[in-house]
Design an enzyme around this catalytic site. Structure first.
Site, mmCIF file in Angstrom:
data_model
loop_
_atom_site.group_PDB
_atom_site.id
_atom_site.type_symbol
_atom_site.label_atom_id
_atom_site.label_comp_id
_atom_site.label_asym_id
_atom_site.label_seq_id
_atom_site.Cartn_x
_atom_site.Cartn_y
_atom_site.Cartn_z
ATOM 1 C CD GLU A 6 137.753 47.166 78.393
ATOM 2 O OE1 GLU A 6 138.237 47.984 77.590
ATOM 3 O OE2 GLU A 6 137.075 47.497 79.378
ATOM 4 C CB SER A 7 132.810 42.732 79.494
ATOM 5 O OG SER A 7 133.165 43.935 80.109
ATOM 6 C CD GLU A 46 136.877 44.714 86.561
ATOM 7 O OE1 GLU A 46 137.521 45.425 85.769
ATOM 8 O OE2 GLU A 46 135.660 44.506 86.448
ATOM 9 C CE LYS A 52 131.773 43.653 87.344
ATOM 10 N NZ LYS A 52 131.581 43.314 85.912
ATOM 11 C CG ASN A 57 133.231 46.815 78.213
ATOM 12 O OD1 ASN A 57 132.776 45.662 78.242
ATOM 13 N ND2 ASN A 57 133.376 47.550 79.292
ATOM 14 C CD GLU A 115 135.292 50.286 78.584
ATOM 15 O OE1 GLU A 115 136.007 49.851 79.504
ATOM 16 O OE2 GLU A 115 134.066 50.499 78.706
ATOM 17 C CE LYS A 127 137.398 47.882 83.232
ATOM 18 N NZ LYS A 127 135.966 47.912 83.037
HETATM 19 O O1 LIG Z 1 129.707 45.314 84.987
HETATM 20 C C1 LIG Z 1 128.761 46.102 84.818
HETATM 21 O O2 LIG Z 1 127.578 45.803 85.069
HETATM 22 C C2 LIG Z 1 129.004 47.481 84.313
HETATM 23 C C3 LIG Z 1 127.900 48.317 84.094
HETATM 24 C C4 LIG Z 1 128.105 49.611 83.643
HETATM 25 C C5 LIG Z 1 129.385 50.083 83.431
HETATM 26 C C6 LIG Z 1 130.488 49.263 83.641
HETATM 27 C C7 LIG Z 1 130.295 47.972 84.076
HETATM 28 N N1 LIG Z 1 131.349 47.143 84.328
HETATM 29 C C8 LIG Z 1 132.704 47.489 84.124
HETATM 30 C C9 LIG Z 1 133.318 46.537 83.226
HETATM 31 O O3 LIG Z 1 133.489 46.851 82.072
HETATM 32 C C10 LIG Z 1 133.619 45.156 83.758
HETATM 33 O O4 LIG Z 1 133.737 45.191 85.138
HETATM 34 C C11 LIG Z 1 134.837 44.457 83.206
HETATM 35 O O5 LIG Z 1 135.023 44.628 81.854
HETATM 36 C C12 LIG Z 1 134.717 42.946 83.534
HETATM 37 O O6 LIG Z 1 133.527 42.443 82.983
HETATM 38 P P1 LIG Z 1 132.987 40.994 83.364
HETATM 39 O O7 LIG Z 1 134.109 40.012 83.166
HETATM 40 O O8 LIG Z 1 131.861 40.747 82.411
HETATM 41 O O9 LIG Z 1 132.561 41.043 84.783
#
Ligand SMILES: O=C(O)c1ccccc1NCC(=O)[C@H](O)[C@H](O)COP(=O)(O)O
Length: 277
Positions: free
Chosen positions: A215-216, A53, A55, A185, A164, A115
């Site tokens: 995810e995440s 991503e 970001k 997620n 998602e 996204k």
């Molecule tokens: O990342 C956030 O804080 C967030 C808050 C509210 C809605 C969506 C959000 N992020 C989008 C995502 O789901 C993430 O960018 C993506 O899955 C990557 O997650 P990470 O690896 O933990 O940065």
């Protein structure tokens, strides 16, 4: 709150629509070369796959990285072995844009995900017009029949939906759509709490033939191995790639994590991906 994020995204879309009306965006979407086959790119393989991503910032973490050249970052993701690129296009809290997506599309040869908080057809046409191959649909943000309508529109434009979820009930609602790619997620999008075990609790509910995306909350190679052990075909990684030093090295350590547990341990010791506070 998720509803605030959706309202903000819709307000921004309304502003863009006042400058570029739906008919114009629809024509641009239809004029694009065909979308890449994201299902083929993400289909289960011997090793887990990664959606990497772009970001810059997030509501839960604030500013993460100054990304002045999203296309160059995406190229390094592709070089590091990513199977697709996720581009956050929401402006207010993530500092993303459709320009980022268009630049990434022009620079890489793998599928690109829009996204964002998609809640109306205009945003789907915008995604295709900018060159997206995949579009995120967040079940928690969409009631029926809108969820099904947007899912159908994404497919009618030749793209793939990443549907998602964050609960068993949402997985059931997602499966009613007949999705090709379903994500769980770990982040609750209203409280921002992370639950890395949620994917494992829900994975059995996702039938064979549907690509399973965790995810995440991936910070280190062991987190990739954790998701892989729980049945993930694909993991989606944001923060660790933009804050963890050389993204190519970080990606390689993540991709190697699941094939060799010993290597995962040593990669974990050396990876520069930072721990969240
Ligand atoms: O990342 C956030 O804080 C967030 C808050 C509210 C809605 C969506 C959000 N992020 C989008 C995502 O789901 C993430 O960018 C993506 O899955 C990557 O997650 P990470 O690896 O933990 O940065």
């Amino acid at each position: 709150m998720l509803s605030d994020l959706v309202s903000g995204a819709l307000a921004d879309a309304a502003e863009r629509r006042s400058i570029r009306p739906l008919a114009e965006v629809e024509a641009a979407a239809l004029a694009r070369p065909a979308a890449l086959d994201a299902v083929a790119a993400l289909e289960p393989a011997e090793r887990v796959k990664i959606i990497a991503e772009v970001k810059r910032a997030s509501p839960s973490r604030g500013a993460l990285a100054e990304i002045t050249d999203p296309a160059a970052l995406a190229v390094s993701y592709e070089t590091g072995g990513a199977s697709a690129i996720s581009v956050l296009t929401e402006q207010r809290r993530f500092r993303g844009s459709l320009d980022d997506l268009e630049a990434v599309r022009a620079a890489v040869g793998i599928p690109v995900l829009r996204k964002d908080f998609i809640a109306e057809p205009y945003q789907v046409f915008e995604a295709r017009a900018a060159g997206a191959d995949l579009v995120l649909l967040i079940v928690a943000a969409l009631e029926q029949p809108l969820l099904a309508e947007l899912h159908e529109l994404i497919h009618s434009l030749g793209m793939t939906a990443l549907v998602e979820t964050h609960s068993a009930e949402e997985v059931e609602r997602a499966l009613d759509l007949g999705p090709s790619v379903l994500g769980v997620n770990a982040r609750d999008l209203s409280t921002f709490e992370l639950d890395r075990d949620l994917f494992g609790r829900l994975a059995d509910r996702i039938p064979a033939g549907v690509v399973r995306v965790a995810e995440s909350a991936v910070l280190r190679p062991a987190d990739v191995a954790h998701y892989r052990d729980a049945g993930a075909d694909v993991v989606l990684v944001g923060e660790a790639l933009v804050t963890g030093g050389d993204p190519i090295q970080t990606l390689e350590s993540f991709l190697n994590a699941q094939s060799d547990p010993a290597q995962a341990e040593s990669a974990e010791a050396s990876t520069t991906a930072g721990e969240r506070a």
